[in-house]
Design a protein around this motif. Structure first.
Motif, PDB file in Angstrom:
ATOM      1  N   GLN A 229      28.509 -17.688 -75.498  1.00 16.96           N
ATOM      2  CA  GLN A 229      29.259 -16.712 -74.713  1.00 16.96           C
ATOM      3  C   GLN A 229      28.815 -16.722 -73.260  1.00 16.96           C
ATOM      4  N   ALA A 230      29.721 -16.302 -72.392  1.00 17.39           N
ATOM      5  CA  ALA A 230      29.476 -16.386 -70.954  1.00 17.39           C
ATOM      6  C   ALA A 230      28.291 -15.522 -70.512  1.00 17.39           C
ATOM      7  N   ALA A 231      27.575 -16.015 -69.528  1.00 16.83           N
ATOM      8  CA  ALA A 231      26.519 -15.227 -68.904  1.00 16.83           C
ATOM      9  C   ALA A 231      26.366 -15.747 -67.489  1.00 16.83           C
ATOM     10  N   PHE A 232      26.005 -14.888 -66.578  1.00 17.48           N
ATOM     11  CA  PHE A 232      25.886 -15.283 -65.181  1.00 17.48           C
ATOM     12  C   PHE A 232      24.585 -16.047 -64.954  1.00 17.48           C
ATOM     13  N   VAL A 233      24.733 -17.259 -64.426  1.00 19.79           N
ATOM     14  CA  VAL A 233      23.583 -18.143 -64.223  1.00 19.79           C
ATOM     15  C   VAL A 233      23.580 -18.569 -62.770  1.00 19.79           C
ATOM     16  N   GLU A 234      22.427 -18.598 -62.143  1.00 19.58           N
ATOM     17  CA  GLU A 234      22.383 -19.062 -60.762  1.00 19.58           C
ATOM     18  C   GLU A 234      20.991 -19.583 -60.459  1.00 19.58           C
ATOM     19  N   ASP A 242      20.868  -6.553 -64.952  1.00 17.67           N
ATOM     20  CA  ASP A 242      21.251  -5.654 -66.038  1.00 17.67           C
ATOM     21  C   ASP A 242      21.090  -6.348 -67.380  1.00 17.67           C
ATOM     22  N   THR A 243      20.716  -5.567 -68.360  1.00 16.19           N
ATOM     23  CA  THR A 243      20.570  -6.135 -69.687  1.00 16.19           C
ATOM     24  C   THR A 243      21.952  -6.412 -70.285  1.00 16.19           C
ATOM     25  N   GLN A 244      22.111  -7.601 -70.837  1.00 16.02           N
ATOM     26  CA  GLN A 244      23.367  -7.939 -71.503  1.00 16.02           C
ATOM     27  C   GLN A 244      23.054  -8.275 -72.941  1.00 16.02           C
ATOM     28  N   SER A 259      19.589 -10.180 -76.434  1.00 17.00           N
ATOM     29  CA  SER A 259      19.714  -9.551 -75.112  1.00 17.00           C
ATOM     30  C   SER A 259      19.018 -10.377 -74.058  1.00 17.00           C
ATOM     31  N   ASP A 260      19.577 -10.308 -72.877  1.00 15.24           N
ATOM     32  CA  ASP A 260      19.036 -11.008 -71.719  1.00 15.24           C
ATOM     33  C   ASP A 260      18.741  -9.908 -70.698  1.00 15.24           C
ATOM     34  N   THR A 261      17.661 -10.038 -70.000  1.00 16.07           N
ATOM     35  CA  THR A 261      17.332  -8.934 -69.102  1.00 16.07           C
ATOM     36  C   THR A 261      16.735  -9.420 -67.793  1.00 16.07           C
ATOM     37  N   VAL A 262      16.354  -8.484 -66.951  1.00 18.21           N
ATOM     38  CA  VAL A 262      15.805  -8.805 -65.631  1.00 18.21           C
ATOM     39  C   VAL A 262      14.526  -9.645 -65.775  1.00 18.21           C
ATOM     40  N   GLY A 263      14.364 -10.604 -64.882  1.00 16.82           N
ATOM     41  CA  GLY A 263      13.188 -11.474 -64.944  1.00 16.82           C
ATOM     42  C   GLY A 263      11.982 -10.860 -64.245  1.00 16.82           C
ATOM     43  N   PHE A 264      10.845 -11.423 -64.512  1.00 15.57           N
ATOM     44  CA  PHE A 264       9.615 -10.929 -63.888  1.00 15.57           C
ATOM     45  C   PHE A 264       9.166 -11.880 -62.785  1.00 15.57           C
ATOM     46  N   ILE A 265       8.236 -11.428 -61.987  1.00 19.42           N
ATOM     47  CA  ILE A 265       7.666 -12.271 -60.944  1.00 19.42           C
ATOM     48  C   ILE A 265       6.240 -11.801 -60.672  1.00 19.42           C
ATOM     49  N   ARG A 266       5.445 -12.703 -60.128  1.00 19.42           N
ATOM     50  CA  ARG A 266       4.071 -12.336 -59.756  1.00 19.42           C
ATOM     51  C   ARG A 266       4.114 -11.162 -58.772  1.00 19.42           C
ATOM     52  N   ASP A 267       3.197 -10.221 -58.942  1.00 22.82           N
ATOM     53  CA  ASP A 267       3.128  -9.048 -58.058  1.00 22.82           C
ATOM     54  C   ASP A 267       4.462  -8.315 -57.936  1.00 22.82           C
ATOM     55  N   LEU A 268       5.140  -8.158 -59.033  1.00 24.87           N
ATOM     56  CA  LEU A 268       6.372  -7.364 -59.031  1.00 24.87           C
ATOM     57  C   LEU A 268       6.019  -5.987 -58.463  1.00 24.87           C
ATOM     58  N   PRO A 269       6.712  -5.549 -57.406  1.00 21.84           N
ATOM     59  CA  PRO A 269       6.329  -4.268 -56.813  1.00 21.84           C
ATOM     60  C   PRO A 269       6.314  -3.168 -57.875  1.00 21.84           C
TER      61      PRO A 269
END
Ligand SMILES: Nc1nc2c(ncn2[C@@H]2O[C@H](COP(=O)(O)OP(=O)(O)OP(=O)(O)O)[C@@H](O)[C@H]2O)c(=O)[nH]1
Ligand SMILES: [Mg+2]
Length: 451
Positions: A229-234, A242-244, A259-269
């Protein structure tokens, strides 16, 4: 709050292709970076719509209190920025409001630190009402934490002894405004959160799997590859905020939710983590976490540590399965071998060429098998409470009547099955204390007693 202060970061990054200079400080005590030191900042800059026109890294024993980097280095950056006609200087680290101001004076253009950059990217990318509220809340909390220090230059304009200077009054007024808005946003978010919980509780009888991982690891691409199924990829950071949730049909007619959700990053504020807590904890609340890793990234091991840490912070307790994605993009097998050496149970995958998709489905399927049982019962039609319990927590596969008895077949989690068994004992449908717990438990009322 000063409108200029609020707008500065966003303004600086809103237009297409801002010319930016990247600056990083490496302390001698910092571990050796695996990647080129400003690689991730460059990707963040690109995501925000910037074109990198210059870079500067300084190695130092400690931070400079006034300019963060040494004054001489700051002057070099000013020359570089001027020569390259840069509109913005991005710092890989977090700056104090005073350092930011001092640097702007010295360099002569906007200076934005890493936390603000990430907040700006989230602000640009937020689409749903909930994520927009979450981002605004994070931005306000960030601003509030800096208000006091932002106005220190006004505090010097003290009034007469015993009266408060204009700076202090300004801070109080700003803070009141900010606090009121923070309250409004928190209330609105609570409402959104409750709506979301209602939506997701309608799926509560299904096994829930969440894709989590570092930003750009390929979570959304994998969601698409697994469910069709479609999902936004970039190929930018934080494509998904947003969680899908999508239905995922596993072999053997098993259906789970992915479910797909927001990604993490080093030192996420941490203001972002706080604001996105409900989105994140919904994801973390799954029955199984697929931790997706971009195995082609030089710093994959570092990314794994960051994600594990954030998951622990938000209290994710579900079992985790590591997925080494993008193996198609790896030339050096040693890299995968090293990762697998450290994490032997991980699954190699490629959302692009389909490697590992079957193995992943089989592995999830096995986990579901372990977590669920199929109930087959024959009970008196009057056992309303028991039937309601099964209907509420299980997925009823079959229900038919035979005289004054009901035959019901349902899939139910082991956890919920314990409640069913308790209710059956209460009704005297099974012996109160099963003599051999390993044997088929429901006795005469069970059709096949599969456990
Ligand atoms: N070579 C290769 N590229 C991949 C693979 N999976 C994803 N990508 C690419 O990686 C980039 C990021 O993919 P996404 O699916 O948006 O990543 P994400 O983890 O959802 O990222 P965020 O939503 O930003 O956290 C895209 O350009 C994808 O085409 C893979 O298996 N191999
Ligand atoms: Mg995504």
């Amino acid at each position: 709050m000063s409108g200029a202060e609020r707008k500065r970061g966003a303004e600086a990054l809103d237009e297409q292709e801002q010319r930016v200079v990247l600056v990083g400080l490496r302390l001698h005590k910092d571990p050796e970076p695996v990647e080129e030191p400003l690689a991730e900042l460059a990707r963040l800059a690109h995501t925000a719509g910037g074109a990198v026109v210059g870079r500067a890294v300084q190695r130092r024993h400690k931070r400079d209190p006034k300019y963060f980097i040494g004054k001489g280095k700051a002057e070099e950056v000013a020359l570089l920025a001027r020569a390259e006609d840069a509109q913005l200087v991005l710092f890989d680290n977090d700056l104090s409001p005073a350092q930011e101001r001092n640097l702007e004076e010295l360099i002569g253009c906007s200076v934005v630190d890493r936390s603000r950059l990430i907040l700006d990217i989230f602000a640009q990318r937020a689409r749903s009402r909930e994520s927009r509220l979450q981002v605004e809340l994070a931005q306000l909390r960030y601003t509030r934490s800096r208000l006091k220090r932002m106005w220190t230059h006004l505090e010097r304009l003290e009034g007469a002894i015993g009266t408060r200077g204009p700076g202090e009054k300004q801070i109080e007024e700003d803070r009141r405004l900010v606090d009121r808005r923070i309250q409004q946003l928190s209330n609105a978010l609570e409402l959104e959160g409750r709506r979301r919980t209602t939506r997701s509780s309608s799926r509560s009888e299904f096994f829930k799997v969440s894709l989590v991982g570092y930003t750009n690891a390929g979570k959304s691409t994998l969601l698409r590859a697994l469910t069709g199924q479609a999902a936004f990829v970039e190929d930018k950071l934080f494509a998904t905020l947003d969680t899908q949730t999508r239905a995922w049909e596993l072999p053997g007619n098993q259906r789970v939710f992915l479910s797909d959700t927001v990604g993490f990053i080093r030192d996420l504020p941490h203001h972002l983590v706080a604001s996105f807590r409900s989105t994140l904890s919904e994801a973390a609340d799954a029955d199984l976490l697929l931790h997706v890793v971009d195995a082609s990234n030089q710093d994959a091991a570092g990314h794994i540590r960051v994600v594990e840490k954030v998951l622990d912070e938000i209290g994710a307790t579900a079992p985790r399965l590591l997925v080494f994605n993008k193996v198609d993009a790896i030339d050096n097998r040693m890299q995968v071998a090293a990762l697998l050496g450290a994490h032997p149970r991980a699954i190699e995958a490629s959302a692009h060429d389909g490697t590992g998709v079957e193995a992943l489905a089989a592995s999830v399927s096995a986990t579901v098998q372990e977590a669920f049982v199929e109930l087959a019962l024959r009970v008196p039609a009057g056992a309303g409470r028991l039937l309601a319990l099964i209907a509420e927590h299980g997925n009823v596969l079959e229900r038919s009547y035979d005289g004054d008895e009901v035959i019901v077949r349902a899939r139910i989690s082991r956890r919920d099955n314990l409640r069913v068994e308790k209710e059956m004992r209460r009704m005297g449908l099974v012996a109160a204390q099963p003599e051999t717990p390993a044997a088929e438990p429901p006795g005469p009322t069970s059709l096949d007693g599969e456990e």
